[in-house]
Design a protein around this motif. Structure first.
Motif, PDB file in Angstrom:
ATOM      1  N   THR A   1       0.821  -1.213   0.000  1.00 33.76           N
ATOM      2  CA  THR A   1       0.000   0.000   0.000  1.00 33.76           C
ATOM      3  C   THR A   1       0.857   1.266   0.000  1.00 33.76           C
ATOM      4  OG1 THR A   1      -0.109  -0.017   2.389  1.00 33.76           O
ATOM      5  CG2 THR A   1      -1.953  -1.035   1.225  1.00 33.76           C
ATOM      6  N   ILE A   2       2.071   1.163   0.527  1.00 34.84           N
ATOM      7  CA  ILE A   2       2.896   2.375   0.576  1.00 34.84           C
ATOM      8  C   ILE A   2       4.104   2.232  -0.334  1.00 34.84           C
ATOM      9  CG2 ILE A   2       2.291   3.298   2.843  1.00 34.84           C
ATOM     10  CD1 ILE A   2       4.671   1.553   3.847  1.00 34.84           C
ATOM     11  N   GLU A   3       3.934   1.328  -1.319  1.00 37.63           N
ATOM     12  CA  GLU A   3       5.065   0.969  -2.148  1.00 37.63           C
ATOM     13  C   GLU A   3       5.635   2.130  -2.966  1.00 37.63           C
ATOM     14  OE1 GLU A   3       7.249  -0.795  -2.826  1.00 37.63           O
ATOM     15  OE2 GLU A   3       7.642  -0.788  -4.970  1.00 37.63           O
ATOM     16  N   ARG A   4       4.747   2.826  -3.659  1.00 39.47           N
ATOM     17  CA  ARG A   4       5.261   3.760  -4.658  1.00 39.47           C
ATOM     18  C   ARG A   4       6.164   4.845  -4.045  1.00 39.47           C
ATOM     19  NH1 ARG A   4       5.827   4.046 -10.301  1.00 39.47           N
ATOM     20  NH2 ARG A   4       6.438   6.176 -10.665  1.00 39.47           N
ATOM     21  N   ILE A   5       5.723   5.370  -2.928  1.00 38.82           N
ATOM     22  CA  ILE A   5       6.473   6.495  -2.370  1.00 38.82           C
ATOM     23  C   ILE A   5       7.854   6.029  -1.890  1.00 38.82           C
ATOM     24  CG2 ILE A   5       5.708   6.504   0.074  1.00 38.82           C
ATOM     25  CD1 ILE A   5       5.390   9.510  -2.105  1.00 38.82           C
ATOM     26  N   THR A   6       7.905   4.814  -1.320  1.00 38.82           N
ATOM     27  CA  THR A   6       9.219   4.323  -0.879  1.00 38.82           C
ATOM     28  C   THR A   6      10.061   3.928  -2.098  1.00 38.82           C
ATOM     29  OG1 THR A   6       8.483   2.040  -0.660  1.00 38.82           O
ATOM     30  CG2 THR A   6       8.246   3.421   1.278  1.00 38.82           C
ATOM     31  N   ASP A   7       9.393   3.529  -3.160  1.00 40.49           N
ATOM     32  CA  ASP A   7      10.126   3.164  -4.378  1.00 40.49           C
ATOM     33  C   ASP A   7      10.811   4.400  -4.970  1.00 40.49           C
ATOM     34  OD1 ASP A   7      11.081   1.598  -6.373  1.00 40.49           O
ATOM     35  OD2 ASP A   7       9.161   1.219  -7.355  1.00 40.49           O
ATOM     36  N   MET A   8      10.100   5.516  -4.940  1.00 41.25           N
ATOM     37  CA  MET A   8      10.679   6.745  -5.493  1.00 41.25           C
ATOM     38  C   MET A   8      11.950   7.121  -4.717  1.00 41.25           C
ATOM     39  SD  MET A   8       7.060   8.684  -5.874  1.00 41.25           S
ATOM     40  CE  MET A   8       7.157   9.981  -7.069  1.00 41.25           C
ATOM     41  N   MET A   9      11.860   6.980  -3.391  1.00 40.21           N
ATOM     42  CA  MET A   9      13.024   7.350  -2.574  1.00 40.21           C
ATOM     43  C   MET A   9      14.192   6.396  -2.816  1.00 40.21           C
ATOM     44  SD  MET A   9      11.532   8.653   1.068  1.00 40.21           S
ATOM     45  CE  MET A   9      10.539   7.334   1.680  1.00 40.21           C
ATOM     46  N   ARG A  10      13.884   5.079  -2.817  1.00 39.72           N
ATOM     47  CA  ARG A  10      15.015   4.145  -2.926  1.00 39.72           C
ATOM     48  C   ARG A  10      15.635   4.190  -4.320  1.00 39.72           C
ATOM     49  NH1 ARG A  10      10.488   0.132  -2.530  1.00 39.72           N
ATOM     50  NH2 ARG A  10      10.435  -1.063  -4.470  1.00 39.72           N
ATOM     51  N   THR A  11      14.820   4.498  -5.335  1.00 42.94           N
ATOM     52  CA  THR A  11      15.389   4.560  -6.680  1.00 42.94           C
ATOM     53  C   THR A  11      16.345   5.744  -6.798  1.00 42.94           C
ATOM     54  OG1 THR A  11      13.347   3.594  -7.509  1.00 42.94           O
ATOM     55  CG2 THR A  11      14.800   4.576  -9.138  1.00 42.94           C
ATOM     56  N   LEU A  12      15.993   6.846  -6.153  1.00 45.69           N
ATOM     57  CA  LEU A  12      16.900   8.010  -6.157  1.00 45.69           C
ATOM     58  C   LEU A  12      18.260   7.591  -5.583  1.00 45.69           C
ATOM     59  CD1 LEU A  12      15.840  11.504  -4.900  1.00 45.69           C
ATOM     60  CD2 LEU A  12      18.095  10.673  -4.473  1.00 45.69           C
ATOM     61  N   VAL A  13      18.202   6.811  -4.480  1.00 45.21           N
ATOM     62  CA  VAL A  13      19.448   6.360  -3.854  1.00 45.21           C
ATOM     63  C   VAL A  13      20.184   5.394  -4.796  1.00 45.21           C
ATOM     64  CG1 VAL A  13      20.369   5.065  -1.878  1.00 45.21           C
ATOM     65  CG2 VAL A  13      18.521   6.707  -1.546  1.00 45.21           C
ATOM     66  N   ASN A  14      19.453   4.456  -5.386  1.00 44.51           N
ATOM     67  CA  ASN A  14      20.093   3.488  -6.297  1.00 44.51           C
ATOM     68  C   ASN A  14      20.833   4.193  -7.429  1.00 44.51           C
ATOM     69  OD1 ASN A  14      18.988   1.344  -4.892  1.00 44.51           O
ATOM     70  ND2 ASN A  14      17.250   1.063  -6.271  1.00 44.51           N
ATOM     71  N   VAL A  15      20.182   5.192  -8.009  1.00 46.86           N
ATOM     72  CA  VAL A  15      20.775   5.879  -9.172  1.00 46.86           C
ATOM     73  C   VAL A  15      21.980   6.713  -8.730  1.00 46.86           C
ATOM     74  CG1 VAL A  15      20.330   7.739 -10.821  1.00 46.86           C
ATOM     75  CG2 VAL A  15      18.709   5.871 -10.603  1.00 46.86           C
ATOM     76  N   THR A  16      21.847   7.369  -7.574  1.00 45.67           N
ATOM     77  CA  THR A  16      22.967   8.193  -7.112  1.00 45.67           C
ATOM     78  C   THR A  16      24.195   7.323  -6.871  1.00 45.67           C
ATOM     79  OG1 THR A  16      21.370   9.630  -6.046  1.00 45.67           O
ATOM     80  CG2 THR A  16      23.656   9.907  -5.391  1.00 45.67           C
ATOM     81  N   SER A  17      23.978   6.134  -6.290  1.00 45.51           N
ATOM     82  CA  SER A  17      25.161   5.327  -5.984  1.00 45.51           C
ATOM     83  C   SER A  17      25.828   4.808  -7.259  1.00 45.51           C
ATOM     84  CB  SER A  17      24.825   4.180  -5.038  1.00 45.51           C
ATOM     85  OG  SER A  17      23.942   3.298  -5.646  1.00 45.51           O
ATOM     86  N   ASP A  18      25.064   4.602  -8.325  1.00 43.92           N
ATOM     87  CA  ASP A  18      25.702   4.206  -9.590  1.00 43.92           C
ATOM     88  C   ASP A  18      26.673   5.301 -10.034  1.00 43.92           C
ATOM     89  OD1 ASP A  18      23.995   2.068  -9.515  1.00 43.92           O
ATOM     90  OD2 ASP A  18      22.571   2.899 -10.970  1.00 43.92           O
ATOM     91  N   ALA A  19      26.220   6.552  -9.940  1.00 45.40           N
ATOM     92  CA  ALA A  19      27.074   7.665 -10.369  1.00 45.40           C
ATOM     93  C   ALA A  19      28.260   7.843  -9.416  1.00 45.40           C
ATOM     94  CB  ALA A  19      26.255   8.959 -10.442  1.00 45.40           C
ATOM     95  N   VAL A  20      28.019   7.619  -8.120  1.00 47.06           N
ATOM     96  CA  VAL A  20      29.110   7.761  -7.139  1.00 47.06           C
ATOM     97  C   VAL A  20      30.220   6.748  -7.452  1.00 47.06           C
ATOM     98  CG1 VAL A  20      29.664   7.305  -4.702  1.00 47.06           C
ATOM     99  CG2 VAL A  20      27.751   8.794  -5.285  1.00 47.06           C
ATOM    100  N   VAL A  21      29.816   5.502  -7.699  1.00 50.18           N
ATOM    101  CA  VAL A  21      30.827   4.474  -7.983  1.00 50.18           C
ATOM    102  C   VAL A  21      31.522   4.774  -9.317  1.00 50.18           C
ATOM    103  CG1 VAL A  21      31.130   2.027  -8.538  1.00 50.18           C
ATOM    104  CG2 VAL A  21      29.793   2.688  -6.551  1.00 50.18           C
ATOM    105  N   ALA A  22      30.754   5.202 -10.313  1.00 52.25           N
ATOM    106  CA  ALA A  22      31.386   5.529 -11.601  1.00 52.25           C
ATOM    107  C   ALA A  22      32.404   6.661 -11.418  1.00 52.25           C
ATOM    108  CB  ALA A  22      30.323   5.933 -12.623  1.00 52.25           C
ATOM    109  N   ALA A  23      32.050   7.668 -10.622  1.00 52.45           N
ATOM    110  CA  ALA A  23      32.962   8.792 -10.421  1.00 52.45           C
ATOM    111  C   ALA A  23      34.218   8.340  -9.688  1.00 52.45           C
ATOM    112  CB  ALA A  23      32.255   9.897  -9.632  1.00 52.45           C
ATOM    113  N   ALA A  24      34.049   7.473  -8.676  1.00 50.19           N
ATOM    114  CA  ALA A  24      35.226   7.015  -7.925  1.00 50.19           C
ATOM    115  C   ALA A  24      36.159   6.227  -8.834  1.00 50.19           C
ATOM    116  CB  ALA A  24      34.778   6.158  -6.742  1.00 50.19           C
TER     117      ALA A  24
END
Ligand code: ASP
Length: 441
Positions: free
Chosen positions: A394-417
């Motif tokens: 029931t509360i999936e979408r809102i938590t999905d939006m937050m976790r996806t932001l984190v998932n995408v940021t970490s891809d860029a963080v690792v690529a930058a490192a």
């Protein structure tokens, strides 16, 4: 320079370039709250149409982009020793970030106990409508780990492309590209062919991004309209723990990670990828955001050689935000149902979350399906399992939006490192003194 100045500058740069998307996001939240109380099917249908159109447009370029990016990335690294070194480093970095995420999630959930006294809310009949679907999902996931891993290897690569299954596509593209790199000069026509495809898909991505503000607006409004303030209050502790975990990951863990493993200025990196972060939030899909994540990183000086290899793999396999959510959600349910969490059980949950998250596709809701893998060993009765799972839905979408932001940021963080370690980053571009001066003025 003082930290708060750096943060202000990064925010300024990130928002200045993408203020329209940010405005779309904020307006989307307001519109969603309004729509929740003033149900209006005509507006809802129009918004759903606009949001879906935006997602479909970006999804349209994902497969050609992923395949061409991997082919170019791997063949440009060429020598298999260097490729092995890069690949190993990438896996280690992603593993570090995900391990910290699950440890953080477990620590916060155990400390702040979001599940205490939540059982009444979980057992209320909010989610009865979807319980049959949920029971089927749990059943389908039972003992399914080996099958999931088998499914990573495509029997027929064209079939995987036709059905848009990202992991098998990537597995094939990696094998194929390593082979191409091995055969030497004869690969030139083929690589040039993929270079053209890549360039064209990047161009299309630029065009689609003109549509990002209304797209993000519509997606956010539709997502927010599903929740009333009542649901937020009832589960505010759960959402609060998640938001805290994601916040620490973004603002403490990644900066420390970049400080230890590179000299990348984290706030400049965030300014560079602000557009991708907002689109990740709006679409709740790492795969759909992938073209933009690559474009943002390359435009700001991270070499194509690194982005084209590290980011597509990250967008499918590196899901630290998802892993964090899975651990918090599972501990939340255990607390709600009064299940004793021995240290061993917590370690088991954490390990399973690492595996389950990385088998999740980069699409909306994937992390909630694979969470069944983590939940199965917890000792919940079948009824509790279904009710708990339905509650999470029931509360999936809102938590999905937050976790996806984190998932995408970490891809860029690792690529930058990795780009920093390999001297594949143009710091003049990343820190962009011209824009930087303007903001200070
Ligand atoms: N939506 C997430 C992503 O695309 C995956 C998940 O459902 O956790 O990164």
């Amino acid at each position: 320079m003082k930290l708060y100045m750096q943060v202000m500058i990064a925010l300024g740069l990130g928002l200045k370039r993408n203020w329209h998307i940010f405005a779309g996001l904020l307006l989307g939240i307001f519109a969603g709250v309004w729509l929740h109380t003033n149900q209006n099917p005509v507006i809802m249908n129009a918004l759903t149409f606009i949001g879906q159109l935006f997602i479909r447009l970006i999804q349209m370029v994902v497969i050609p982009l992923v395949i061409s990016a991997i082919v170019i990335g791997i063949t440009s690294i060429g020598d298999s020793k260097q490729l092995g070194k890069l690949g190993t480093k990438m896996i280690c970095y992603y593993a570090i970030i995900t391990t910290v995420a699950v440890a953080l999630g477990a620590g916060l959930a155990l400390l702040l106990k979001p599940g205490a006294e939540a059982v009444a809310y979980i057992n209320s009949d909010v989610a009865t409508g979807i319980q049959a679907q949920v029971a089927a999902t749990i059943e389908a996931q039972k003992g399914n780990l080996l099958n999931i891993i088998l499914g990573f290897v495509p029997k027929n690569p064209l079939e995987a492309v036709a059905s848009g299954e990202m992991v098998p596509i990537i597995v094939f593209a990696v094998f194929f590209s390593v082979a191409l790199a091995r055969v030497g000069e004869i690969n030139r026509p083929f690589v040039s062919f993929f270079e053209s495809i890549f360039a064209a898909t990047m161009k299309i991505t630029d065009w689609i991004m003109c549509f990002a503000a209304p797209g993000v607006f519509a997606l956010t409004a539709v997502a927010v309209s599903a929740f009333g303030p009542d649901i937020f209050i009832a589960i505010s502790k759960y959402l609060g723990v998640l938001a805290l975990g994601f916040g620490i990951q973004l603002f403490v863990v990644y900066p420390i990670f970049l400080r230890i493993f590179s000299k990348v200025p984290v706030w400049m990196l965030y300014a560079a990828i602000a557009e991708a972060m907002m689109v990740a939030f709006g679409t709740a899909s790492s795969s759909a955001t992938l073209p933009l994540t690559i474009a943002c990183c390359e435009k700001r000086g991270i070499s194509h050689k690194i982005t084209s290899f590290v980011i597509p793999l990250g967008a499918t396999l590196n899901m630290d935000g998802t892993a964090l959510l899975q651990v918090v959600a599972v501990i939340f349910l255990a607390q709600a149902y009064g299940i004793a969490l021995s240290p061993l059980l917590i370690v088991q949950v954490a390990l399973l979350a690492i595996i389950a998250s990385s088998t999740s596709a980069g699409i909306p809701g994937a992390g909630l399906i694979t969470i069944a893998l983590v939940l199965n060993g917890l000792g919940l009765s079948p009824e509790q399992l279904v009710a708990g799972f339905a509650f999470l839905f029931t509360i999936e979408r809102i938590t999905d939006m937050m976790r996806t932001l984190v998932n995408v940021t970490s891809d860029a963080v690792v690529a930058a490192a990795i780009a920093d370690n390999e001297n594949e980053i143009d710091y003049d571009l990343l820190t962009n003194p011209k824009e930087y001066n303007e903001v200070i003025d």
